[in-house]
Enzyme design. Structure first.
Site, mmCIF file in Angstrom:
data_model
loop_
_atom_site.group_PDB
_atom_site.id
_atom_site.type_symbol
_atom_site.label_atom_id
_atom_site.label_comp_id
_atom_site.label_asym_id
_atom_site.label_seq_id
_atom_site.Cartn_x
_atom_site.Cartn_y
_atom_site.Cartn_z
ATOM 1 N N HIS A 56 14.089 -29.985 -17.114
ATOM 2 C CA HIS A 56 13.808 -28.803 -17.914
ATOM 3 C C HIS A 56 12.884 -29.206 -19.072
ATOM 4 O O HIS A 56 13.006 -30.295 -19.621
ATOM 5 C CB HIS A 56 15.122 -28.240 -18.473
ATOM 6 C CG HIS A 56 15.014 -26.869 -19.021
ATOM 7 N ND1 HIS A 56 15.047 -25.742 -18.223
ATOM 8 C CD2 HIS A 56 14.876 -26.417 -20.295
ATOM 9 C CE1 HIS A 56 14.946 -24.669 -18.984
ATOM 10 N NE2 HIS A 56 14.830 -25.039 -20.250
ATOM 11 N N ASP B 108 17.746 -29.896 -13.737
ATOM 12 C CA ASP B 108 17.816 -28.735 -14.627
ATOM 13 C C ASP B 108 18.981 -27.867 -14.185
ATOM 14 O O ASP B 108 19.045 -27.463 -13.018
ATOM 15 C CB ASP B 108 16.504 -27.951 -14.537
ATOM 16 C CG ASP B 108 16.428 -26.788 -15.509
ATOM 17 O OD1 ASP B 108 17.435 -26.475 -16.162
ATOM 18 O OD2 ASP B 108 15.341 -26.188 -15.610
ATOM 19 N N SER C 124 11.791 -20.801 -19.446
ATOM 20 C CA SER C 124 13.212 -20.776 -19.762
ATOM 21 C C SER C 124 13.627 -19.385 -20.244
ATOM 22 O O SER C 124 13.504 -18.414 -19.500
ATOM 23 C CB SER C 124 13.514 -21.868 -20.790
ATOM 24 O OG SER C 124 14.899 -22.121 -20.883
#
Length: 345
Positions: free
Chosen positions: A311, A281, A186
């Site tokens: 995610h 996501d 991320s």
């Protein structure tokens, strides 16, 4: 579906609205049962105290009578790295850290997620621990200054400083300075590729490989995956807007090439790359665009999107088969780049 099928990309195509698969849904249900409040309604201090997906994974393991703190046979050692504004918290992972070993091991410098605002080395323990075990290498998981107390580009400066320190000191912890890769999840995926770009531009040793797991890579919050996953869990559009509000001194900073990778960054001359994405996501589309742009820049790219996963799934290998498949994929690509993969006879 077998792990091999997942790695080879034999998932069913997306022709209906994406739904989490059974094991992923169990984690999401357990997280909901822990009662987190919507991040976008909280202050950063309040957000940092909320239950995390890692808490949900540990809760499920306890309910199954398993040890939620199983070290998987991977030793760890916490230490600090000198940074531009003070000490950077870091953690070594390695199967043989506690054993005498004359062999230098490949090293992965890893950066955790959390939108540049929250999370830490403990929240993002599963990814580096599991991948270290499967790739048989040392991981150096690095923290960094977080917003809003330390706005952009503080985290990026810390990441480059941590990487430079590792390149200069790898042998002090049994690492091979000639075999150093970067990896992140991320926000950490964004930091990882930025380290590669900084190494290229500053004359530092360029990583031999980079693993980018659902990286922050663009600024378009109206693309396909943002529309599909506007209200997804554990990451959604309101949360991303909340992160942006806290990260920058001015919204124009989001156009910086270090943030808007797909729209403004020079990606030529970067190392071979593994891109791992989740179907459910908001960051999926920009991750796909990043993989495509890297290929157009002449970078060797291998990309896999895991359908039915959300995610944050990557570190959940103890309860989510897709995460085990993703870690297996990443480990294989790292070993291939390090030259340590065992080839069939």
């Amino acid at each position: 579906m077998s792990i091999l099928d997942k790695i080879l990309g034999n998932d069913e195509p997306r022709d209906t609205p994406a739904k989490p698969d059974h094991d992923m849904q169990k984690v999401l249900d357990e997280l909901a049962a822990l009662g987190p409040k919507p991040i976008e309604t909280l202050s950063p201090e309040e957000a940092r105290r909320q239950p995390t997906p890692t808490d949900a994974v540990k809760s499920l393991l306890r309910k199954d009578g398993k040890n939620p703190d199983d070290d998987l046979g991977v030793a760890t050692r916490d230490f600090t790295i000198p940074g531009p504004a003070g000490a950077i918290q870091a953690r070594l992972y390695g199967p043989d850290l506690d054993k005498p070993n004359d062999r230098l091991s490949p090293v992965v410098v890893y950066f955790h997620g959390g939108g540049f605002v929250f999370a830490d080395l403990d929240v993002y323990d599963g990814g580096p621990r599991g991948t270290s075990k499967m790739a048989d290498c040392i991981f150096v998981s690095c923290h960094y200054r977080q917003a809003p107390e330390n706005k952009f580009p503080a985290a990026h400066e810390d990441a480059v400083a941590a990487y430079k320190w590792v390149t200069e000191n790898a042998q002090s912890f049994g690492g091979d300075p000639q075999k150093i890769a970067v990896m992140g999840e991320s926000a950490g995926g964004n930091l990882a590729i930025n380290v590669s770009m900084a190494a290229r531009d500053q004359g530092l040793p360029v990583p031999v490989h980079q693993v980018l797991v659902y990286p922050v890579a663009g600024v378009d919050m109206d693309n396909e995956s943002y529309r599909e996953n506007a209200n997804a869990k554990p990451l959604n559009k309101p949360m991303m807007e909340w992160f942006v509000k806290h990260i920058f001194n001015d919204q124009s900073e989001a156009q910086d090439p270090r943030v808007n990778l797909v729209g403004a960054a020079n990606l030529a001359g970067l190392p071979s790359t593994t891109v791992i994405l989740a179907e459910i996501d908001p960051l999926r589309t920009e991750g796909e665009q990043l993989a495509e742009k890297l290929e157009q820049a002449g970078v060797d790219v291998r990309h896999k999107t895991f359908n039915g996963s959300t995610h944050e799934f990557y570190g959940m290998a103890t309860v989510v088969p897709d995460a085990m498949a993703a870690q297996t994929f990443a480990a294989h690509e790292l070993k291939r780049a390090f030259g340590t993969a065992i080839l069939p006879i």
